[in-house]
Scaffold this active site. Structure first.
Site, PDB file in Angstrom:
ATOM      1  N   CYS A 123       0.858  -1.183   0.000  1.00 42.69           N
ATOM      2  CA  CYS A 123       0.000   0.000   0.000  1.00 42.69           C
ATOM      3  C   CYS A 123       0.894   1.233   0.000  1.00 42.69           C
ATOM      4  CB  CYS A 123      -0.911  -0.005   1.231  1.00 42.69           C
ATOM      5  SG  CYS A 123      -1.891   1.493   1.467  1.00 42.69           S
TER       6      CYS A 123
ATOM      7  N   CYS B  39      -0.959   3.937  -7.049  1.00 43.35           N
ATOM      8  CA  CYS B  39      -1.729   3.266  -5.998  1.00 43.35           C
ATOM      9  C   CYS B  39      -1.790   1.801  -6.395  1.00 43.35           C
ATOM     10  CB  CYS B  39      -3.128   3.872  -5.891  1.00 43.35           C
ATOM     11  SG  CYS B  39      -4.278   2.930  -4.847  1.00 43.35           S
TER      12      CYS B  39
END
Length: 261
Positions: free
Chosen positions: A70, A177
């Site tokens: 992440c 992302c």
């Protein structure tokens, strides 16, 4: 060999699949946080606390390395995670692939969450690795959330909106992302301009997986037998992959593996 990966949701699937392809014999521990997701809107302190809990749940399974799958958690929690777990468990963060993207000369677009777009963190990476290259920061409103829920209509709308914000002369897109890597080809189709050279996409999953193997002193063995197991932890509880994960090839790649008991 056992590798753990952590995220609030299924954004970790891209790196998980990359590890699986490099080492089909590796056992995998996937630690998610459905009770606390999404992490993006949380304060840095709150996000770090959630990330530490998820990491410690994974560490209880004694992996040889932990991948923080992440970007947001890497920004805010990586120093704390390393302080708690290293040197016993190497911790590998996920950084947007701005350096290799800029090496191609650009122009480059960085697709990222609205919170990351324009942030000092991302601007610092641009200054460090993309000096002299034209870079456009593109906020992708709602895209990570749409991917997390495998909401096809919302994915199409979010991708189209971000593509409309992407300059027409862009040759390279950084997927800033981890969720975006799950819909990379849809992004490519939306941004590719007629008559322009093929668009280049840069994700982080492959580099993160390779770095994890280096940190544990292992080599890629993609031809190894697929004997690795998968353990899924949901806010510390053993469970199964969330149903939306199976909407993506990366999730289906893991489905055949039997869970660790």
């Amino acid at each position: 060999m056992k590798i753990a990966l952590m995220d609030s949701g299924i954004g970790l699937l891209a790196a998980t699949a990359a590890v699986r392809r490099l080492r089909p014999d590796a056992d995998l521990v996937l630690s998610l946080d459905p009770d606390g997701m999404p992490w993006g809107p949380r304060t840095p302190e709150d996000l770090t606390a959630r990330a530490v809990a998820v990491a410690e749940a994974a560490a209880a399974h004694r992996p040889e390395a932990l991948i923080v799958g992440c970007n947001t958690a890497t920004v805010h929690a990586l120093p704390t995670l390393r302080a708690r777990l290293e040197p016993d468990i190497p911790v590998i963060g996920t950084v947007p692939a701005i350096k290799p993207a800029a090496a191609g000369g650009g122009p480059v677009a960085i697709w990222a969450t609205p919170a990351t777009t324009g942030s000092p963190y991302q601007r610092g990476l641009i200054e460090e690795f993309a000096d002299g290259v034209t870079v456009a920061e593109v906020p992708c409103w709602g895209l990570a959330e749409a991917v997390e829920h495998a909401d096809e209509t919302a994915i199409d709308a979010a991708v189209a909106a971000a593509a409309a914000l992407t300059p027409e002369d862009v040759t390279t897109v950084v997927l800033g992302c981890t969720h975006y890597e799950l819909v990379a080809e849809r992004i490519r189709a939306a941004v590719q301009r007629a008559g322009r050279p093929p668009l280049v996409l840069h994700g982080s999953a492959g580099a993160v997986a390779a770095q994890a193997l280096r940190r544990v002193g292992a080599r890629p063995e993609p031809a190894a037998a697929t004997t690795g197991t998968v353990t899924v932890l949901l806010s510390g509880r053993e469970g199964v992959l969330p149903a939306p994960a199976l909407a993506y090839a990366e999730g289906r790649l893991l489905r055949a593996a039997s869970p660790v008991r």
